[in-house]
Structure formats: structure tokens, C-alpha cells
Motif scaffolding. Structure first.
Motif, PDB file in Angstrom:
ATOM      1  N   GLN A 109      55.910  40.860  95.544  1.00  0.00           N
ATOM      2  CA  GLN A 109      55.733  40.686  94.101  1.00  0.00           C
ATOM      3  C   GLN A 109      55.464  42.019  93.436  1.00  0.00           C
ATOM      4  O   GLN A 109      54.827  42.894  94.012  1.00  0.00           O
ATOM      5  N   VAL A 110      55.993  42.172  92.243  1.00  0.00           N
ATOM      6  CA  VAL A 110      55.805  43.370  91.445  1.00  0.00           C
ATOM      7  C   VAL A 110      55.264  42.947  90.087  1.00  0.00           C
ATOM      8  O   VAL A 110      55.766  41.994  89.481  1.00  0.00           O
ATOM      9  N   GLN A 111      54.242  43.653  89.638  1.00  0.00           N
ATOM     10  CA  GLN A 111      53.690  43.393  88.310  1.00  0.00           C
ATOM     11  C   GLN A 111      53.991  44.590  87.419  1.00  0.00           C
ATOM     12  O   GLN A 111      53.828  45.744  87.831  1.00  0.00           O
ATOM     13  N   LEU A 112      54.427  44.311  86.197  1.00  0.00           N
ATOM     14  CA  LEU A 112      54.803  45.358  85.250  1.00  0.00           C
ATOM     15  C   LEU A 112      54.016  45.167  83.965  1.00  0.00           C
ATOM     16  O   LEU A 112      53.981  44.063  83.415  1.00  0.00           O
ATOM     17  N   VAL A 113      53.420  46.247  83.488  1.00  0.00           N
ATOM     18  CA  VAL A 113      52.641  46.181  82.246  1.00  0.00           C
ATOM     19  C   VAL A 113      53.062  47.334  81.348  1.00  0.00           C
ATOM     20  O   VAL A 113      52.885  48.503  81.702  1.00  0.00           O
ATOM     21  N   GLU A 114      53.629  46.995  80.189  1.00  0.00           N
ATOM     22  CA  GLU A 114      54.075  48.011  79.234  1.00  0.00           C
ATOM     23  C   GLU A 114      52.954  48.369  78.270  1.00  0.00           C
ATOM     24  O   GLU A 114      52.063  47.566  77.995  1.00  0.00           O
ATOM     25  N   SER A 115      53.040  49.575  77.735  1.00  0.00           N
ATOM     26  CA  SER A 115      52.125  50.016  76.691  1.00  0.00           C
ATOM     27  C   SER A 115      52.815  51.087  75.868  1.00  0.00           C
ATOM     28  O   SER A 115      53.840  51.640  76.287  1.00  0.00           O
ATOM     29  N   GLY A 116      52.248  51.382  74.698  1.00  0.00           N
ATOM     30  CA  GLY A 116      52.743  52.491  73.898  1.00  0.00           C
ATOM     31  C   GLY A 116      53.559  52.122  72.684  1.00  0.00           C
ATOM     32  O   GLY A 116      53.976  53.005  71.935  1.00  0.00           O
ATOM     33  N   GLY A 117      53.819  50.854  72.472  1.00  0.00           N
ATOM     34  CA  GLY A 117      54.577  50.480  71.288  1.00  0.00           C
ATOM     35  C   GLY A 117      53.790  50.721  70.015  1.00  0.00           C
ATOM     36  O   GLY A 117      52.611  51.069  70.035  1.00  0.00           O
ATOM     37  N   GLY A 118      54.455  50.547  68.883  1.00  0.00           N
ATOM     38  CA  GLY A 118      53.792  50.726  67.609  1.00  0.00           C
ATOM     39  C   GLY A 118      54.783  50.824  66.481  1.00  0.00           C
ATOM     40  O   GLY A 118      55.953  50.473  66.632  1.00  0.00           O
ATOM     41  N   SER A 119      54.307  51.321  65.338  1.00  0.00           N
ATOM     42  CA  SER A 119      55.143  51.460  64.162  1.00  0.00           C
ATOM     43  C   SER A 119      55.308  52.925  63.822  1.00  0.00           C
ATOM     44  O   SER A 119      54.360  53.704  63.916  1.00  0.00           O
ATOM     45  N   VAL A 120      56.516  53.283  63.399  1.00  0.00           N
ATOM     46  CA  VAL A 120      56.810  54.671  63.071  1.00  0.00           C
ATOM     47  C   VAL A 120      57.905  54.685  62.014  1.00  0.00           C
ATOM     48  O   VAL A 120      58.688  53.738  61.904  1.00  0.00           O
TER      49      VAL A 120
END
Length: 127
Positions: A1-12
Motif C-alpha cells: 500500500q502507498v499513501q499520498l498526501v498533497e500540499s501547497g495549493g492555493g490562490s494566485v
């Protein structure tokens, strides 16, 4: 099993930059090709960029070539995949997903090869 967690999005604003990160944990992470996909409201999920398991080959969707850069590194048991996005355009607005392909095939932009997915992070670009 692999777990993936994204971060860093936002508005620009258009012309600006954002950097996304995807922290991958699990078994045999060095055997997975990694990719970013995105999905805008009312549209199908589409390929953005991919990087092979060794980090030596990259592939980009035509509309992001020269503006986005994918990379990866490994620290202890965690692989992190990055997507640096420059000169952003309103049409880049979407939910961005990190994905992992453990099929041992060649690097691909075909969504069905990617078996593990993160929860997504929203990127909004205003004009």
C-alpha cells in the motif's frame, strides 16, 4: 500500500507561481513512477506531468511545458514529489492530484495505470 498526501495549493493571480508537494509513504516507493493530474469542475481528470522511478525521465502535457517542472527526492522512508508551477494561467485552475504507478512499465500519461491517488489540493488562478 502507498499513501499520498498533497500540499501547497492555493490562490494566485495569473503570471504567478505555486509549488505543490506530494508526500508518499509505504512499501517499495522507489519502484513507483509518480505523476500529477488535475481536474477542473465539470471536466475529466487530465494528465499534467510524470517522473520515472529513478527521477531521470519526465513527461509533460503540452500546455504546461516550459511552465511546470516535476521532480522527486527520497529522505529515509518518504518519497516526495514536487510540481513547481510558474507563469500560471486561469485555465490551470483545478484540483491537483498526485498519483503512483507501480506497474513496472514505461513512464505513462494514461490515467488507468496509476493505482494510488492522493486526496487532491486546489489551485485557483485569477485573471
Amino acid at each position: 500500500q502507498v499513501q499520498l498526501v498533497e500540499s501547497g495549493g492555493g490562490s494566485v493571480q495569473a503570471g504567478g507561481s505555486l509549488g505543490l508537494s506530494c508526500a508518499a509513504s509505504g512499501r517499495a516507493l522507489n519502484s513507483y513512477h509518480m505523476a500529477w493530474f488535475r481536474q477542473a469542475p465539470g471536466k475529466e481528470r487530465e494528465f499534467v506531468a510524470a517522473i520515472n522511478r529513478r527521477g531521470t525521465i519526465v513527461h509533460y502535457e503540452d500546455s504546461v511545458k516550459g511552465r511546470f517542472r516535476i521532480s522527486r527526492d527520497k529522505v529515509e522512508s518518504t518519497v516526495t514529489v514536487y510540481l513547481q508551477m510558474d507563469n500560471l494561467k486561469p485555465e490551470d485552475t483545478a484540483n491537483y492530484y498526485c498519483a503512483a504507478d507501480g506497474s513496472f512499465g514505461t513512464l505513462t500519461d494514461i490515467i488507468t495505470y496509476y493505482e494510488y491517488w492522493g486526496q487532491g489540493t486546489q489551485v485557483t488562478v485569477s485573471s
